[in-house]
Design a protein around this motif. Structure first.
Motif, PDB file in Angstrom:
ATOM      1  N   PRO A 226       0.948  -1.259   0.064  1.00  0.00           N
ATOM      2  CA  PRO A 226       0.048  -0.066   0.176  1.00  0.00           C
ATOM      3  C   PRO A 226       0.718   1.326  -0.105  1.00  0.00           C
ATOM      4  CG  PRO A 226       0.079  -1.000   2.045  1.00  0.00           C
ATOM      5  CD  PRO A 226       0.689  -1.897   1.085  1.00  0.00           C
ATOM      6  N   ALA A 227       0.248   2.376  -0.453  1.00  0.00           N
ATOM      7  CA  ALA A 227       0.986   3.615  -0.535  1.00  0.00           C
ATOM      8  C   ALA A 227      -0.088   4.956  -0.396  1.00  0.00           C
ATOM      9  CB  ALA A 227       1.745   3.883  -1.637  1.00  0.00           C
ATOM     10  N   CYS A 228       0.572   6.025  -0.147  1.00  0.00           N
ATOM     11  CA  CYS A 228      -0.443   6.950  -0.251  1.00  0.00           C
ATOM     12  C   CYS A 228       0.780   8.494  -0.783  1.00  0.00           C
ATOM     13  CB  CYS A 228      -0.858   7.795   1.068  1.00  0.00           C
ATOM     14  SG  CYS A 228      -0.040   8.058   2.307  1.00  0.00           S
ATOM     15  N   ARG A 229       0.027   9.329  -1.272  1.00  0.00           N
ATOM     16  CA  ARG A 229       0.911  10.457  -1.900  1.00  0.00           C
ATOM     17  C   ARG A 229       0.836  11.622  -0.985  1.00  0.00           C
ATOM     18  NH1 ARG A 229       2.615  11.265  -6.715  1.00  0.00           N
ATOM     19  NH2 ARG A 229       1.127   9.881  -7.862  1.00  0.00           N
ATOM     20  N   TRP A 230       2.133  12.068  -1.039  1.00  0.00           N
ATOM     21  CA  TRP A 230       2.419  13.432  -0.436  1.00  0.00           C
ATOM     22  C   TRP A 230       2.586  14.519  -1.483  1.00  0.00           C
ATOM     23  CZ3 TRP A 230       6.844  16.110  -1.414  1.00  0.00           C
ATOM     24  CH2 TRP A 230       7.952  15.453  -1.565  1.00  0.00           C
ATOM     25  N   LEU A 231       2.170  15.969  -1.058  1.00  0.00           N
ATOM     26  CA  LEU A 231       2.116  16.939  -1.872  1.00  0.00           C
ATOM     27  C   LEU A 231       2.718  18.141  -1.133  1.00  0.00           C
ATOM     28  CD1 LEU A 231      -1.243  15.792  -3.222  1.00  0.00           C
ATOM     29  CD2 LEU A 231       0.384  16.640  -4.945  1.00  0.00           C
ATOM     30  N   GLN A 232       3.425  18.808  -1.724  1.00  0.00           N
ATOM     31  CA  GLN A 232       4.075  20.017  -1.244  1.00  0.00           C
ATOM     32  C   GLN A 232       3.938  21.191  -2.228  1.00  0.00           C
ATOM     33  OE1 GLN A 232       7.067  19.879   2.039  1.00  0.00           O
ATOM     34  NE2 GLN A 232       7.996  21.572   0.758  1.00  0.00           N
ATOM     35  N   LEU A 233       2.755  22.153  -1.917  1.00  0.00           N
ATOM     36  CA  LEU A 233       2.693  23.150  -2.921  1.00  0.00           C
ATOM     37  C   LEU A 233       3.186  24.596  -2.457  1.00  0.00           C
ATOM     38  CD1 LEU A 233      -1.183  22.145  -3.284  1.00  0.00           C
ATOM     39  CD2 LEU A 233       0.963  21.235  -4.280  1.00  0.00           C
ATOM     40  N   ASP A 234       3.971  25.282  -2.915  1.00  0.00           N
ATOM     41  CA  ASP A 234       4.698  26.361  -2.618  1.00  0.00           C
ATOM     42  C   ASP A 234       3.819  27.535  -3.077  1.00  0.00           C
ATOM     43  OD1 ASP A 234       5.694  27.119  -5.017  1.00  0.00           O
ATOM     44  OD2 ASP A 234       7.514  27.018  -4.399  1.00  0.00           O
ATOM     45  N   GLY A 237       3.497  28.402  -6.745  1.00  0.00           N
ATOM     46  CA  GLY A 237       2.651  27.441  -7.773  1.00  0.00           C
ATOM     47  C   GLY A 237       3.644  26.180  -8.052  1.00  0.00           C
ATOM     48  N   LYS A 238       4.870  25.958  -7.530  1.00  0.00           N
ATOM     49  CA  LYS A 238       5.637  24.978  -7.643  1.00  0.00           C
ATOM     50  C   LYS A 238       5.167  23.596  -6.780  1.00  0.00           C
ATOM     51  CE  LYS A 238      10.278  22.758  -6.262  1.00  0.00           C
ATOM     52  NZ  LYS A 238      11.575  23.163  -5.921  1.00  0.00           N
ATOM     53  N   VAL A 239       4.902  22.525  -7.532  1.00  0.00           N
ATOM     54  CA  VAL A 239       4.470  21.161  -6.928  1.00  0.00           C
ATOM     55  C   VAL A 239       5.487  20.164  -6.628  1.00  0.00           C
ATOM     56  CG1 VAL A 239       2.753  19.188  -7.196  1.00  0.00           C
ATOM     57  CG2 VAL A 239       2.330  21.627  -8.091  1.00  0.00           C
ATOM     58  N   GLU A 240       5.519  19.581  -5.530  1.00  0.00           N
ATOM     59  CA  GLU A 240       6.583  18.550  -5.186  1.00  0.00           C
ATOM     60  C   GLU A 240       5.839  17.362  -4.425  1.00  0.00           C
ATOM     61  OE1 GLU A 240      10.533  20.987  -3.824  1.00  0.00           O
ATOM     62  OE2 GLU A 240       9.380  19.795  -2.133  1.00  0.00           O
ATOM     63  N   THR A 241       5.958  16.285  -4.992  1.00  0.00           N
ATOM     64  CA  THR A 241       5.297  15.023  -4.517  1.00  0.00           C
ATOM     65  C   THR A 241       6.091  13.795  -4.421  1.00  0.00           C
ATOM     66  OG1 THR A 241       3.286  13.812  -5.015  1.00  0.00           O
ATOM     67  CG2 THR A 241       4.656  14.315  -6.899  1.00  0.00           C
ATOM     68  N   THR A 261      10.590  14.652  -6.592  1.00  0.00           N
ATOM     69  CA  THR A 261      10.399  16.114  -6.694  1.00  0.00           C
ATOM     70  C   THR A 261       9.830  16.292  -8.242  1.00  0.00           C
ATOM     71  OG1 THR A 261      12.118  17.129  -5.387  1.00  0.00           O
ATOM     72  CG2 THR A 261      11.045  18.520  -6.977  1.00  0.00           C
ATOM     73  N   MET A 262       8.554  16.951  -8.366  1.00  0.00           N
ATOM     74  CA  MET A 262       7.963  17.161  -9.714  1.00  0.00           C
ATOM     75  C   MET A 262       7.655  18.631  -9.678  1.00  0.00           C
ATOM     76  SD  MET A 262       5.322  14.141 -10.077  1.00  0.00           S
ATOM     77  CE  MET A 262       5.098  14.994 -11.714  1.00  0.00           C
ATOM     78  N   ILE A 263       8.143  19.301 -10.861  1.00  0.00           N
ATOM     79  CA  ILE A 263       7.904  20.654 -11.049  1.00  0.00           C
ATOM     80  C   ILE A 263       7.165  21.117 -12.557  1.00  0.00           C
ATOM     81  CG2 ILE A 263       9.058  22.999 -11.283  1.00  0.00           C
ATOM     82  CD1 ILE A 263      11.268  21.557  -9.769  1.00  0.00           C
ATOM     83  N   PRO A 264       5.895  21.635 -12.253  1.00  0.00           N
ATOM     84  CA  PRO A 264       5.054  21.755 -13.508  1.00  0.00           C
ATOM     85  C   PRO A 264       5.971  22.637 -14.437  1.00  0.00           C
ATOM     86  CG  PRO A 264       3.892  22.385 -11.361  1.00  0.00           C
ATOM     87  CD  PRO A 264       5.197  22.336 -10.776  1.00  0.00           C
ATOM     88  N   GLY A 265       5.616  22.185 -15.887  1.00  0.00           N
ATOM     89  CA  GLY A 265       6.445  22.814 -16.723  1.00  0.00           C
ATOM     90  C   GLY A 265       7.696  21.699 -17.519  1.00  0.00           C
TER      91      GLY A 265
END
Length: 275
Positions: A226-234, A237-241, A261-265
């Motif tokens: 099992p797993a769940c997702r974490w998200l950090q929104l600054d 508008g940057k998204v880390e997950t 880390t994921m960054i839109p764009g």
């Protein structure tokens, strides 16, 4: 200041806590995630559907009780296994009367109900999408995250892609018209999915009960569990997950989390290499 979110999806617990789900015990698997979830100290939790397998009041009450230890507000939306009329009594913050939003800092979090009674796949009426756009228009937030249960894009897993959001184009056109939307998250697919679409980060969540290996014709048990997702929104508008999974450390405590880390764009192929 960043907004820290935990996305929990597809826990599939039943009225009987000892019952199985795809050969696993859903209650036990959810419980195995709780220490690391609590240690991550989220600002809020986002539940993206199929909280219950049988839509029983006792299953919703049990999940709500488990999640109290996290100590964060709960936002929830229904999946195809859920009964909104029952679910809302245990998770009052949700899209029970139409699209609903939670505003915090520079971010607007929008919850949509894509579940269609009696159907596995999802849908939105035009009236519902009009309400979604009205909600967006009424907010001055700089950045938007949208959550639903069903995948609005294919996730390259035939066993679940046949049960996606039907006719997603009108929804995606709504997304395209609002340049503040940075991220769309969903459940339903039972594996970690990541992609980019026109600069918007697209994230499918793993299940807190049991997961399938990606890119499979049939549900194929993922031994990672099992797993769940974490998200950090600054604030920019940057998204880390990344994912949280139960893992035994040398001290015997379940506390490991996988950070990515994921960054839109970024280019879609860069994202896809990490799915």
């Amino acid at each position: 200041m960043s907004l820290r979110i935990l996305q929990l999806s597809d826990s599939h617990v039943s009225v009987d806590p000892k019952s199985g789900y795809r050969g696993q015990n859903a209650d036990k698997n959810l419980e195995s995630l709780l220490p690391a979830m609590r240690a991550w100290k989220p600002d809020l939790m986002l539940l993206t559907g199929d909280i219950s397998e049988d839509a029983s009041a006792s299953s919703y009450a049990r999940v709500a009780g488990m999640l109290e230890v996290i100590g964060a507000p709960l936002l929830a939306l229904p999946g195809n296994h859920d009964n909104p009329e029952v679910m809302k009594h245990h998770f009052p913050r949700g899209p029970w009367k139409g699209p609903v939003a939670w505003e915090q800092g520079r971010w607007l979090l929008v919850l949509l109900d894509s579940a269609e009674q009696g159907r596995i796949e999802g849908s939105f009426s035009q009236q519902y999408l009009d309400g979604f756009e009205d909600l967006l228009a009424g907010s001055s937030a700089d950045h938007v995250l949208v959550a639903l249960h069903h995948q609005p894009v294919a996730v390259d897993a035939p066993w679940i892609d046949r049960y996606a959001l039907k006719h997603p184009e009108p929804f995606l056109k709504c997304v395209d018209r609002d340049g503040r939307i940075r991220c769309i998250v969903w459940g339903h697919v039972h594996h970690d999915f990541r992609a980019q679409r026109k600069g918007v980060t697209m994230l499918g969540a793993p299940s807190a009960a049991t997961n399938s290996l990606p890119r499979t014709e049939r549900f194929t048990l993922d031994p990672a569990g099992p797993a769940c997702r974490w998200l950090q929104l600054d604030a920019k508008g940057k998204v880390e997950t990344g994912l949280i999974r139960p893992a035994q450390s040398s001290t015997g405590r379940t506390s490991q989390r996988i950070r990515e880390t994921m960054i839109p764009g970024k280019a879609a192929e860069q994202m896809d290499s990490r799915t």
